[in-house]
Design an enzyme around this catalytic site. Sequence first.
Site, PDB file in Angstrom:
ATOM      1  N   GLY A  11       4.780   0.397   5.955  1.00 42.36           N
ATOM      2  CA  GLY A  11       4.127   0.726   6.430  1.00 42.36           C
ATOM      3  C   GLY A  11       4.134   0.420   7.412  1.00 42.36           C
ATOM      4  O   GLY A  11       3.674   0.271   8.478  1.00 42.36           O
ATOM      5  N   ASP A  12       3.623  -1.322   7.697  1.00 41.32           N
ATOM      6  CA  ASP A  12       3.622  -2.209   8.746  1.00 41.32           C
ATOM      7  C   ASP A  12       4.861  -2.249   9.685  1.00 41.32           C
ATOM      8  O   ASP A  12       4.652  -2.164  10.618  1.00 41.32           O
ATOM      9  CB  ASP A  12       2.954  -3.870   7.863  1.00 41.32           C
ATOM     10  CG  ASP A  12       1.878  -4.122   7.448  1.00 41.32           C
ATOM     11  OD1 ASP A  12       0.908  -3.540   8.068  1.00 41.32           O
ATOM     12  OD2 ASP A  12       2.148  -4.955   7.156  1.00 41.32           O
ATOM     13  N   LEU A  13       5.481  -2.279   8.885  1.00 40.21           N
ATOM     14  CA  LEU A  13       6.913  -2.853   9.320  1.00 40.21           C
ATOM     15  C   LEU A  13       7.502  -1.306  10.726  1.00 40.21           C
ATOM     16  O   LEU A  13       7.945  -1.371  10.998  1.00 40.21           O
ATOM     17  CB  LEU A  13       8.250  -3.463   8.599  1.00 40.21           C
ATOM     18  CG  LEU A  13       7.643  -4.499   8.671  1.00 40.21           C
ATOM     19  CD1 LEU A  13       9.332  -4.256   6.488  1.00 40.21           C
ATOM     20  CD2 LEU A  13       7.735  -5.801   9.354  1.00 40.21           C
TER      21      LEU A  13
END
Length: 399
Positions: free
Chosen positions: A168-170
Amino acid sequence: MSEGPLGDLRVVEMTGHRAGPFCGALLADMGADVVKIERPGVGDPSRSQGVGPDGKSGYFMANNRNKRSVTLDLKTDAGTDAALSLLAEADVFVENFGYGVTDKLGIGYDDVTSLNPDIVYASIKGYGETGPLREKPGLDLILQAEGGIMSVTGPEGGDPVKVGQAIGDLTTGMFAAIGILARLYERDRVAEDFTGKFDVGLFDSIVVLMNEYLTNYSMTGEVPGPQGTTHQTLVPYQVFETADGYVVTGVPSDDRWGDFVDMLGREELRDYPTNDDRQANEETVTGIIQEEFAGEPTDHWLDRLTEYGFPNGPINDVADIADHEQSRARNLVVEHDDPDWGSCLLPGHPVNFPDYDATVRTPAPRLGEHTDEVFAEVAGDQTSLDEWTTDGAFGDRSP
């Protein structure tokens, strides 16, 4: 070699953890001058998370290469004034504060565009800036669960698990970078009334990654669960156990099925010529294939599959990838000499340019390492710089 496709771009980044810093790193790799604003004495929280020297963990090093670090205390008027002076000359601002925080700090979109109407203003949030959950904080693991991707990840018939990396972050970092490039392209085409603001949320990114799962659900009403290593629509396309390990392969089209049967030498598989046939008899088909793969080692099957032109690969771990010939050839794993840690590996950049080496030029900066350098560039005169320092813009600088 060129200075990179973003060689004349000034980016100001005020982010922490992974999504925002990864966005900034992608831009910095492509030549942008990325100035990272951090809190005096503390910095990006990722500095203290994971393996590494004090103030510079591997987590921080991987996502903050090629940047300059400055410290600003935005709770002081001088700090806000210095930040606005920096943003007045920037092309891009990336922030991942909670909803409404930048307005309270005096660096909201209206504040910044009053000085720099052409700036691209990228906001990264857990749930974005609209909708009923816009004020709710969100972290990757939580959003993997709420966004649905955990529900289809894990062993078949088992409990859901998270994706092995902070997807999700990346992904949000990548989407933010795409949004920035889109706004920059738009800015060059729009003569007036340019709106540089946009936002992206981790929830948004993960829901979008669900892709055809959403469409298939709307068509069938079926809710999928964890699938292990199989594919939702293609048979065979999965992991098979070999005599000494594992191999991943698949048959991408029906016209190659005969060749796959020839390779295996199991004539009974010709009774399933179409993917529909194989899906309807998945357990039988994959069971026969598994019987054959279990009889020979992984290298045998990698060679055999390559000979017949089928996509294939082993299951590699981090050590394998670090030494992989393709990783090295594509500069995906970069040998780096960090001034604080020493010799280490950093991830490279996924886009290859024939005239530019988008790789690590400078190490992840020490906290506030470039404060004097950067603000000497934007201060109108030495008096302004001295006043910012005296009034606590850069934090407590007493000996």
